[in-house]
Design a protein around this motif. Structure first.
Motif, mmCIF file in Angstrom:
data_model
loop_
_atom_site.group_PDB
_atom_site.id
_atom_site.type_symbol
_atom_site.label_atom_id
_atom_site.label_comp_id
_atom_site.label_asym_id
_atom_site.label_seq_id
_atom_site.Cartn_x
_atom_site.Cartn_y
_atom_site.Cartn_z
ATOM 1 N N SER A 1 -25.529 29.589 22.255
ATOM 2 C CA SER A 1 -26.056 30.817 22.857
ATOM 3 C C SER A 1 -26.733 31.750 21.858
ATOM 4 O O SER A 1 -27.233 32.806 22.239
ATOM 5 N N ALA B 1 -29.856 26.838 25.159
ATOM 6 C CA ALA B 1 -28.967 27.989 25.301
ATOM 7 C C ALA B 1 -27.557 27.578 25.703
ATOM 8 O O ALA B 1 -26.571 28.199 25.272
ATOM 9 N N ARG B 2 -27.427 26.554 26.539
ATOM 10 C CA ARG B 2 -26.104 26.103 26.956
ATOM 11 C C ARG B 2 -25.339 25.463 25.800
ATOM 12 O O ARG B 2 -24.117 25.574 25.715
#
Length: 285
Positions: free
Chosen positions: A78, A74-75
């Motif tokens: 996104s 996710a980092r």
């Protein structure tokens, strides 16, 4: 362990604060495997995709819990997980990470699934290579089915895989207990089991321990070392591994025996294990 023990994300498969990433995904084993392939890249197969990994990317392969892996995904990007990332922008892992994420996705939907540690016969002719796959319960077929969530079309072509990776034949992926029994019976050469430059009966014995731990929902890195694991064949307690292997070859209906086996300090994952790649002790987390 019962089917219910494998229906919910626990331990290493618990997505934690990133659980929402696993919600709303398709309820299809094949589609979920495709999603996994779109967000992860195998550390040692990256060159086949034209990707040269940086040291920070290599370091991602040492992440243990799926919550950490999801956070990393996710980092970096996104977008929702079904949005495939370019190969060079995927999070780096190995077979165990592909398996763990696939298992976590299935469990999030209430499907009984577990990670299995063993050896693949389809990566190098004449050798059984250290590998992990998903095993999920098909209610419709009333059986456990092996799935190699790592094998996308490119890898199937690369390794010449002709079987269906959504139903891996049991003679193509050997759970560690089956590999041990073949070696003990003289039906297979222990020197053909391992990975890179590490082969031998000791490797098979260590994977038996890893598989028993995984059947107890403790899916460790392939190079985590603890308990009765040894790199010396002479130090293997063969009778002890015989028992673990027989148990892990046919684990269903042996709930108490599986739990009891894991309570043995030679099998139970301690708070700190030895990372054999980085050559250092590390907290399990």
């Amino acid at each position: 362990m019962t089917l219910d023990d494998y229906r919910a994300p626990v331990g290493m498969t618990d997505p934690g604060a990133r659980a929402g990433l696993l919600d709303g995904l398709p309820a299809d084993v094949a589609t979920l495997a495709g999603i996994v392939q779109g967000v992860l890249i195998h550390e040692h197969v990256a060159p086949a995709y034209g990707v040269t990994l940086t040291p920070p990317q290599h370091a991602q392969a040492h992440q243990r819990g799926i919550a950490t892996v999801l956070d990393c995904i996710a980092r970096q990007d996104s977008r929702a997980l079904p949005q495939a990332r370019p190969a060079g922008e995927r999070v780096v892992g190995v077979c165990r990470h592909f398996t763990l994420l696939h298992v976590a996705m299935l469990r999030r939907q209430g499907v009984a699934a577990r990670a299995r540690c063993g050896f693949g016969a389809y990566f190098q002719k004449g050798r059984f290579i250290d590998h992990w796959v998903t095993e999920y319960w098909s209610a419709g077929e009333d059986r456990w089915i092996l799935v190699d969530a790592q094998l996308d079309r490119q890898q199937r072509d690369l390794f010449g895989v002709t079987f269906d990776p959504l139903d891996v034949p049991r003679d193509q992926f050997l759970v560690a207990g089956d590999a041990w029994r073949l070696c003990r019976d003289g039906a297979a050469d222990p020197a053909t089991f391992g990975v890179l430059d590490m082969y031998g009966l000791w490797f098979v014995a260590s994977n038996v321990i890893r598989d028993v731990a995984a059947l107890n929902n403790r899916e460790m890195l392939p190079w985590d070392v603890w308990g009765a694991m040894t790199a010396n064949d002479a130090e293997i307690d063969r009778a002890f591994i015989d028992g673990l292997a027989d148990l892990s070859r046919a684990p269903d209906g042996q709930d108490e025996a599986l739990r009891a086996a894991y309570e043995d300090p030679r099998v139970a994952v301690p708070g700190t294990v030895f990372n054999a790649v980085l050559q250092r002790p590390e907290p399990v987390g």
